[in-house]
Design a protein around this motif. Structure first.
Motif, PDB file in Angstrom:
ATOM      1  N   UNK A   6       0.850  -1.202   0.000  1.00  0.00           N
ATOM      2  CA  UNK A   6       0.000   0.000   0.000  1.00  0.00           C
ATOM      3  C   UNK A   6       0.878   1.242   0.000  1.00  0.00           C
ATOM      4  N   UNK A   7       0.564   2.163  -0.904  1.00  0.00           N
ATOM      5  CA  UNK A   7       1.290   3.439  -0.936  1.00  0.00           C
ATOM      6  C   UNK A   7       0.359   4.515  -0.399  1.00  0.00           C
ATOM      7  N   UNK A   8       0.671   5.006   0.777  1.00  0.00           N
ATOM      8  CA  UNK A   8      -0.203   5.941   1.481  1.00  0.00           C
ATOM      9  C   UNK A   8       0.026   7.383   1.060  1.00  0.00           C
ATOM     10  N   UNK A   9      -0.921   8.252   1.421  1.00  0.00           N
ATOM     11  CA  UNK A   9      -0.791   9.680   1.148  1.00  0.00           C
ATOM     12  C   UNK A   9      -0.046  10.383   2.267  1.00  0.00           C
ATOM     13  N   UNK A  10       0.070  11.702   2.173  1.00  0.00           N
ATOM     14  CA  UNK A  10       0.822  12.453   3.181  1.00  0.00           C
ATOM     15  C   UNK A  10       0.162  12.375   4.558  1.00  0.00           C
ATOM     16  N   UNK A  11       0.994  12.273   5.532  1.00  0.00           N
ATOM     17  CA  UNK A  11       0.546  12.060   6.900  1.00  0.00           C
ATOM     18  C   UNK A  11      -0.387  13.171   7.399  1.00  0.00           C
ATOM     19  N   UNK A  12      -0.168  14.373   6.927  1.00  0.00           N
ATOM     20  CA  UNK A  12      -0.901  15.524   7.484  1.00  0.00           C
ATOM     21  C   UNK A  12      -2.350  15.586   7.010  1.00  0.00           C
ATOM     22  N   UNK A  13      -2.680  14.810   5.985  1.00  0.00           N
ATOM     23  CA  UNK A  13      -4.041  14.882   5.447  1.00  0.00           C
ATOM     24  C   UNK A  13      -4.974  13.837   6.038  1.00  0.00           C
ATOM     25  N   UNK A  14      -6.120  14.286   6.355  1.00  0.00           N
ATOM     26  CA  UNK A  14      -7.161  13.421   6.873  1.00  0.00           C
ATOM     27  C   UNK A  14      -7.523  12.334   5.859  1.00  0.00           C
ATOM     28  N   UNK A  15      -7.603  12.760   4.609  1.00  0.00           N
ATOM     29  CA  UNK A  15      -7.930  11.823   3.544  1.00  0.00           C
ATOM     30  C   UNK A  15      -6.986  10.620   3.535  1.00  0.00           C
ATOM     31  N   UNK A  16      -5.719  10.896   3.739  1.00  0.00           N
ATOM     32  CA  UNK A  16      -4.736   9.811   3.769  1.00  0.00           C
ATOM     33  C   UNK A  16      -5.123   8.781   4.808  1.00  0.00           C
ATOM     34  N   UNK A  17      -5.433   9.301   5.964  1.00  0.00           N
ATOM     35  CA  UNK A  17      -5.732   8.410   7.073  1.00  0.00           C
ATOM     36  C   UNK A  17      -6.958   7.546   6.756  1.00  0.00           C
TER      37      UNK A  17
END
Lengths: 344, 344
Positions: free
Chosen positions: A192-203
């Motif tokens: 899995x390639x996740x999004x930036x930590x600071x974004x809620x969407x990523x989480x």
DNA sequence: TTGTACGCGTTATCAA
DNA sequence: TTGATAACGCGTACAA
């Protein structure tokens, strides 16, 4: 001096009436105006090519007709499409769009809200995911409260921790659905390639991925989770990072299409074939997703349409229509293309 | 009622002085203010979290701090990048961006200018090429004159037939340069995929293509010129049209990258290899151009940087700086990647 | 049916 | 060094 713009007074003079009457004609006031003078006024307006000064109207009404849209990156077609949808809808009602490009920066986001306040924006759209930062939330929460007190209509796409209308984009469900699809094709070792930590969407999307695995009783292998930044370039770097473990992996779920596209590009660049050697999927259904090699299997988040819906919602709210539904939550759907190999 | 916003009067009251004095402090007026009261005022401003109402300031000064940007399509990264550049620069000076998405429609473009007028925009940027339509030009010419009379600063990217600051983007040169490059690789039977007829940019690039051929004494074969629309989808269709004559062609020059990308995609889809079977080039150097298969050889038009330059120019103009150069014309450059085969 | 007078929040002008 | 006043262009009580 020739700098004088035409005002309501000029019209009144030409029409032989008072500015008040002109105002009444402009605004289709309930107040009766004889059809004769009304015609005269309209004549004069046309003659002088008069258009009321919005700034003056704004001072009087404390309304600006400005709709602010705060995006993380206007070059990301995800946001561009949403902005386009909003703009196309609201421009028919003579509202105007004021955009802010934050690059996911806290400072810029605060600055944007400040500007929207002093310019008395009628509405604000947080087009992007909220920033996961405590300090930010505290300050922004106050700013948002402040805007609301002014009567500003505020909409957030994806949940924001403020008391505003939040549109659920189904981020978790999207990631879960696409992961499920991959699982259904027989894949078990999935990176899995996740999004930036600071974004809620990523989480949220990360949660969706994990949930899908857990439902099948599959352990999440943290070595196979790579942090990235939602960009094409980030996807490329992720591919490089993944190279060490690529042999044990049969599929990669990317947190969004841009990442998936970059990932595929670099994989291909490294001589690894998609989907023969490894399958790749994304989330968003960007316009370019259908043109990659191979075409990307992904989840459609129709953000252009969402933009239109937001526009409609805002207009209804601003026009004081009482019976207004919140913008319908967007219907996600699986877009099956050619980037996943069937292992069964 | 708690709806009352904090005004200059509230600050004056708290600081124990007149609104006039507060105004002088806010604006760092030349008019002397004792350091004692100045401190008091600043104290009060902070205490009340006061920010002057831009609308009121606007009514007084006949300035809105609005910079209008008219684009053909915000989803086209060409425009998105430019908008981003402008926004990033001008936001540091507390100006705000108001965008209009015209889809190359005449009606919408006129509407946009109208809105910018009634909202008293301080500046307007025509980010896209002008529309080649007589009626449009006539009406728009008047509107633009009208804006100028108001003191609006107006900038056009690529020549516009109005008396404004026009930024030469080197469209003709760009097309000529890339065509020349293809010729230098030994290609002689070259097809051209043109942009939409209504755009000035299309015409300029077509000219550049033809000029390059003529310089070598090569006849322009009209059968090999295909009309398209600057989009990826358009490029795909063009590839299909080209199929009939594909055998006699060794290279295709596309009027822009989006088209070239679509063209390559469909060619590949049809089993025609780029650059082995046919070479393809574009113009623009879009971010995605380096990620195609093969990476696209093209001409760089650094529009993001241009956006910054435009922003800087506007700020200088609006701040009344006398010695202001027009925005520097953008330096184009050849980006050599892998989509052209060397025939020599 | 029409018009007069005032105020929105700010700043420029003038007087003190 | 400070402040009262008028004005930007428009809309709205209120009066006529």
């Amino acid at each position: 001096m020739e700098k004088s713009e035409i005002t309501i007074k000029d019209v009144a003079k030409l029409a032989g009436c008072s500015p008040t009457t002109v105002s009444r004609v402009i605004n289709n006031s309930d107040h009766p105006v004889s059809s004769k003078t009304k015609a005269l006024v309209k004549e004069a307006i046309k003659e002088l090519n008069f258009r009321p000064n919005r700034i003056a109207q704004g001072l009087k009404s404390d309304k600006s007709h400005i709709i602010g849209v705060i995006v993380h990156d206007i070059c990301d077609s995800y946001f561009a499409q949403m902005v386009k949808g909003i703009e196309e809808f609201i421009s028919d009602y003579d509202y105007i769009i004021n955009i802010y490009n934050t690059n996911r920066g806290i400072e810029k986001e605060l600055h944007s809200v400040n500007m929207l306040k002093v310019n008395r924006a009628d509405a604000v759209v947080f087009a992007g995911s909220t920033l996961l930062d405590e300090e930010y939330r505290k300050i922004m929460g106050e700013y948002v409260q402040n805007l609301k007190k002014q009567g500003t209509v505020i909409v957030g796409v994806t949940p924001h921790p403020f008391e505003i209308v939040n549109i659920e984009l189904g981020n978790e469900l999207a990631a879960q659905t696409i992961t499920d699809y991959v699982l259904n094709k027989g894949h078990r070792k999935i990176a899995y390639v996740a999004g930036p930590k600071i974004l809620n969407t990523s989480q949220q999307r990360s949660e969706g991925f994990k949930k899908a695995l857990k439902c099948r009783g599959i352990e999440v292998d943290n070595r196979l989770i790579i942090r990235s930044d939602f960009s094409f370039e980030g996807g490329r770097k992720a591919a490089l990072e993944l190279l060490d473990n690529i042999d044990e992996v049969t599929a990669v779920v990317a947190a969004n299409d841009a990442t998936a596209l970059g990932l595929m590009w670099e994989l291909n660049n490294q001589g690894i074939k998609v989907p023969q050697d490894v399958s790749v999927v994304g989330v968003d259904d960007l316009p370019e997703a259908k043109y990659s090699y191979p075409p990307l299997t992904t989840i459609s988040l129709p953000v252009y349409k969402l933009g239109k819906q937001i526009g409609e919602y805002l207009i209804n709210k601003l026009h004081g229509n009482k019976i207004v539904d919140d913008p319908a939550n967007v219907q996600i759907s699986l877009i099956e293309r050619g980037s996943v190999r069937d292992l069964l």
